[in-house]
Design an enzyme around this catalytic site. Structure first.
Site, PDB file in Angstrom:
ATOM      1  N   ARG A 102      35.896  35.164  38.211  1.00 32.72           N
ATOM      2  CA  ARG A 102      36.973  35.913  37.670  1.00 32.72           C
ATOM      3  C   ARG A 102      37.713  35.142  36.605  1.00 32.72           C
ATOM      4  O   ARG A 102      38.141  33.899  36.975  1.00 32.72           O
ATOM      5  CB  ARG A 102      37.742  36.150  38.928  1.00 32.72           C
ATOM      6  CG  ARG A 102      39.107  36.593  38.501  1.00 32.72           C
ATOM      7  CD  ARG A 102      39.910  37.147  39.733  1.00 32.72           C
ATOM      8  NE  ARG A 102      39.558  38.436  40.194  1.00 32.72           N
ATOM      9  CZ  ARG A 102      40.174  39.198  41.197  1.00 32.72           C
ATOM     10  NH1 ARG A 102      41.289  38.759  41.572  1.00 32.72           N
ATOM     11  NH2 ARG A 102      39.280  40.303  41.864  1.00 32.72           N
ATOM     12  N   HIS A 129      35.514  45.443  36.065  1.00 40.74           N
ATOM     13  CA  HIS A 129      35.445  45.009  37.441  1.00 40.74           C
ATOM     14  C   HIS A 129      34.400  45.946  38.240  1.00 40.74           C
ATOM     15  O   HIS A 129      34.759  46.586  39.046  1.00 40.74           O
ATOM     16  CB  HIS A 129      36.955  45.407  38.099  1.00 40.74           C
ATOM     17  CG  HIS A 129      37.414  44.572  39.145  1.00 40.74           C
ATOM     18  ND1 HIS A 129      36.427  43.550  39.792  1.00 40.74           N
ATOM     19  CD2 HIS A 129      38.388  44.710  40.099  1.00 40.74           C
ATOM     20  CE1 HIS A 129      37.179  43.130  41.053  1.00 40.74           C
ATOM     21  NE2 HIS A 129      38.185  43.869  41.125  1.00 40.74           N
ATOM     22  N   GLN A 132      34.254  46.138  42.020  1.00 39.79           N
ATOM     23  CA  GLN A 132      35.259  47.165  42.742  1.00 39.79           C
ATOM     24  C   GLN A 132      34.744  48.523  42.573  1.00 39.79           C
ATOM     25  O   GLN A 132      34.711  49.252  43.355  1.00 39.79           O
ATOM     26  CB  GLN A 132      36.680  46.919  41.864  1.00 39.79           C
ATOM     27  CG  GLN A 132      37.532  47.887  42.416  1.00 39.79           C
ATOM     28  CD  GLN A 132      38.203  47.584  43.801  1.00 39.79           C
ATOM     29  OE1 GLN A 132      38.580  46.646  44.042  1.00 39.79           O
ATOM     30  NE2 GLN A 132      38.229  48.582  44.578  1.00 39.79           N
ATOM     31  N   ASP A 223      45.997  52.425  39.331  1.00 43.24           N
ATOM     32  CA  ASP A 223      45.900  50.700  39.405  1.00 43.24           C
ATOM     33  C   ASP A 223      47.388  50.297  38.815  1.00 43.24           C
ATOM     34  O   ASP A 223      48.074  51.031  38.547  1.00 43.24           O
ATOM     35  CB  ASP A 223      44.951  50.228  38.251  1.00 43.24           C
ATOM     36  CG  ASP A 223      44.771  48.717  38.245  1.00 43.24           C
ATOM     37  OD1 ASP A 223      45.040  48.084  39.104  1.00 43.24           O
ATOM     38  OD2 ASP A 223      44.011  48.146  37.303  1.00 43.24           O
ATOM     39  N   CYS A 263      42.547  50.318  43.636  1.00 47.56           N
ATOM     40  CA  CYS A 263      41.843  49.070  43.974  1.00 47.56           C
ATOM     41  C   CYS A 263      42.483  47.980  44.661  1.00 47.56           C
ATOM     42  O   CYS A 263      41.890  47.073  45.244  1.00 47.56           O
ATOM     43  CB  CYS A 263      41.089  48.561  42.640  1.00 47.56           C
ATOM     44  SG  CYS A 263      42.690  48.169  41.351  1.00 47.56           S
ATOM     45  N   ARG A 291      33.952  46.583  49.708  1.00 43.10           N
ATOM     46  CA  ARG A 291      33.538  45.459  48.780  1.00 43.10           C
ATOM     47  C   ARG A 291      32.865  44.744  49.466  1.00 43.10           C
ATOM     48  O   ARG A 291      31.548  44.360  48.744  1.00 43.10           O
ATOM     49  CB  ARG A 291      35.068  44.450  48.396  1.00 43.10           C
ATOM     50  CG  ARG A 291      36.151  45.451  47.733  1.00 43.10           C
ATOM     51  CD  ARG A 291      35.790  45.709  46.298  1.00 43.10           C
ATOM     52  NE  ARG A 291      35.406  44.552  45.391  1.00 43.10           N
ATOM     53  CZ  ARG A 291      36.306  43.804  44.936  1.00 43.10           C
ATOM     54  NH1 ARG A 291      37.590  43.952  44.886  1.00 43.10           N
ATOM     55  NH2 ARG A 291      35.619  42.824  44.336  1.00 43.10           N
TER      56      ARG A 291
HETATM   57  N1  NVA Z   1      43.958  45.668  36.649  1.00 43.69           N
HETATM   58  C1  NVA Z   1      44.100  44.707  37.818  1.00 43.69           C
HETATM   59  C2  NVA Z   1      43.042  44.809  38.860  1.00 43.69           C
HETATM   60  C3  NVA Z   1      43.237  43.950  40.133  1.00 43.69           C
HETATM   61  C4  NVA Z   1      42.096  44.123  41.159  1.00 43.69           C
HETATM   62  C5  NVA Z   1      44.154  43.467  37.170  1.00 43.69           C
HETATM   63  O1  NVA Z   1      43.246  43.116  36.251  1.00 43.69           O
HETATM   64  O2  NVA Z   1      45.062  42.477  37.657  1.00 43.69           O
HETATM   65  N1   CP Z   2      40.891  44.734  44.275  1.00 42.47           N
HETATM   66  C1   CP Z   2      40.557  43.335  44.057  1.00 42.47           C
HETATM   67  O1   CP Z   2      39.729  42.794  43.357  1.00 42.47           O
HETATM   68  O2   CP Z   2      41.594  42.560  44.763  1.00 42.47           O
HETATM   69  P1   CP Z   2      41.763  41.007  44.597  1.00 42.47           P
HETATM   70  O3   CP Z   2      42.407  40.972  43.401  1.00 42.47           O
HETATM   71  O4   CP Z   2      42.468  40.887  45.843  1.00 42.47           O
HETATM   72  O5   CP Z   2      40.366  40.360  44.770  1.00 42.47           O
END
Ligand code: NVA
Ligand code: CP
Length: 304
Positions: A102, A129, A132, A223, A263, A291
């Site tokens: 990530r 993502h 997801q 989101d 998400c 997931r």
């Molecule tokens: N758009 C959000 C998604 C989190 C799963 C982020 O990047 O923080």
């Molecule tokens: N939806 C998602 O990716 O959650 P986290 O950021 O908790 O991994």
């Protein structure tokens, strides 16, 4: 079917995504009966997270354990400029069988992917993502079955919106994205989706009108308005995004049996109200559960 890496849904066909979901649904059923597979027996997988995670980290860790594998989670400081991404990837090449990562920037992910000779899985970047959205596709199939749907996405044109553009254009759903002015998804992602949509007939509509987007929708997705890493912008974003909140007034514009998706993590009272996220139309925890199953399907496909 998943090539060396799983960085986005680009290049997948509907048939390939359906095969992954079919496998994920079988894995979900097997798990409910206490049946586990050993596809990853003897395999070690490194997990690197430059930013926080609950669902992604735990679902990968548990999923890999349940497939007989072992995970090593590096502290986020390992990615904090201590050494070049290429040197980390080249080192991990010698120890592990796959890397789950990530990152703040897609560029870091791509550098990892180039340097690694083991599979690299995108656990979220600023662009996509995919894990997801694959789990979300499973939730959509479980709740709505196969068929043509209208999906409405309200909020920020960021990673989730970009991955939805990929999914919907591949599987033939109409996608209406409504964002405040200046927060639309990047034109490259929209154009790519429009090209893919030529084969599937899906409509890709980007606007600033949340009511039009939600009208008659089967799925309403939202989101956070302020993604991880953009926190200092939240005071500017919150007032601009107010009209894009998923609340009960907006929900009545959708089909009566529409499902609400997020998400997570959610900022209750901002992009979604408590009433809606906790309401009967919400499937957010099915998405979170999936997931686990969808990522197992990805891993099995990578190691076949
Ligand atoms: N758009 C959000 C998604 C989190 C799963 C982020 O990047 O923080
Ligand atoms: N939806 C998602 O990716 O959650 P986290 O950021 O908790 O991994």
């Amino acid at each position: 079917m998943v090539k060396k890496d799983f960085l986005s849904l680009e290049g997948f066909t509907k048939n390939q995504l359906d095969q992954l979901i079919k496998e994920a649904i079988v894995l979900k059923d097997e798990r409910s009966k206490g049946l586990l597979r050993d596809t990853l027996k003897g395999k070690s997988i490194a997990m690197l997270f430059e930013k926080p995670s609950t669902r992604t980290l735990v679902s990968f860790d548990v999923g890999i354990y349940e497939l007989g594998g072992h995970t090593v989670t590096l502290p986020s400081s390992s990615l904090g400029g201590r050494e070049a991404f290429e040197d980390i990837a080249n080192t991990l090449n010698r120890y592990v069988d796959a890397i789950i990562i990530r990152t703040f920037h897609q560029d870091s992910l791509e550098r990892f992917s180039k340097a690694a000779n083991v599979p690299v899985i995108n656990a979220l970047s600023d662009k996509f993502h995919p894990c997801q959205i694959l789990a979300d596709y499973q939730a959509i199939i479980e709740h709505k079955g196969q068929g043509h749907l209208k999906v409405a996405y309200l909020g920020d044109g960021f990673n989730i919106a970009n991955s939805l553009l990929q999914l919907c254009s591949i599987v033939g759903y109409d996608l209406y994205i409504a964002t405040p002015i200046g927060y639309e998804p990047h034109k490259d992602h929209v154009e790519a989706a429009k090209v893919a949509a030529r084969n599937t007939g899906s409509k890709i509509i980007i606007s600033n009108n949340p009511y039009e987007a939600v009208q008659g929708a089967d799925i309403i997705y939202t989101d956070t308005w302020t993604s991880m890493g953009l926190e200092e912008e939240s005071h500017v974003r919150i007032p601009l995004f107010q009209h894009y909140q998923v609340n009960s007034h907006l929900l009545v514009e959708a089909k009566p049996d529409a499902k609400v998706m997020h998400c997570l993590p959610a900022h209750r009272g901002q992009e979604i109200t408590n009433e809606v996220i906790d309401g009967e139309q919400s499937v957010v925890f099915d998405q979170a559960e999936n997931r686990l199953h969808a990522q197992k399907a990805i891993l099995i496909s990578l190691f076949k």
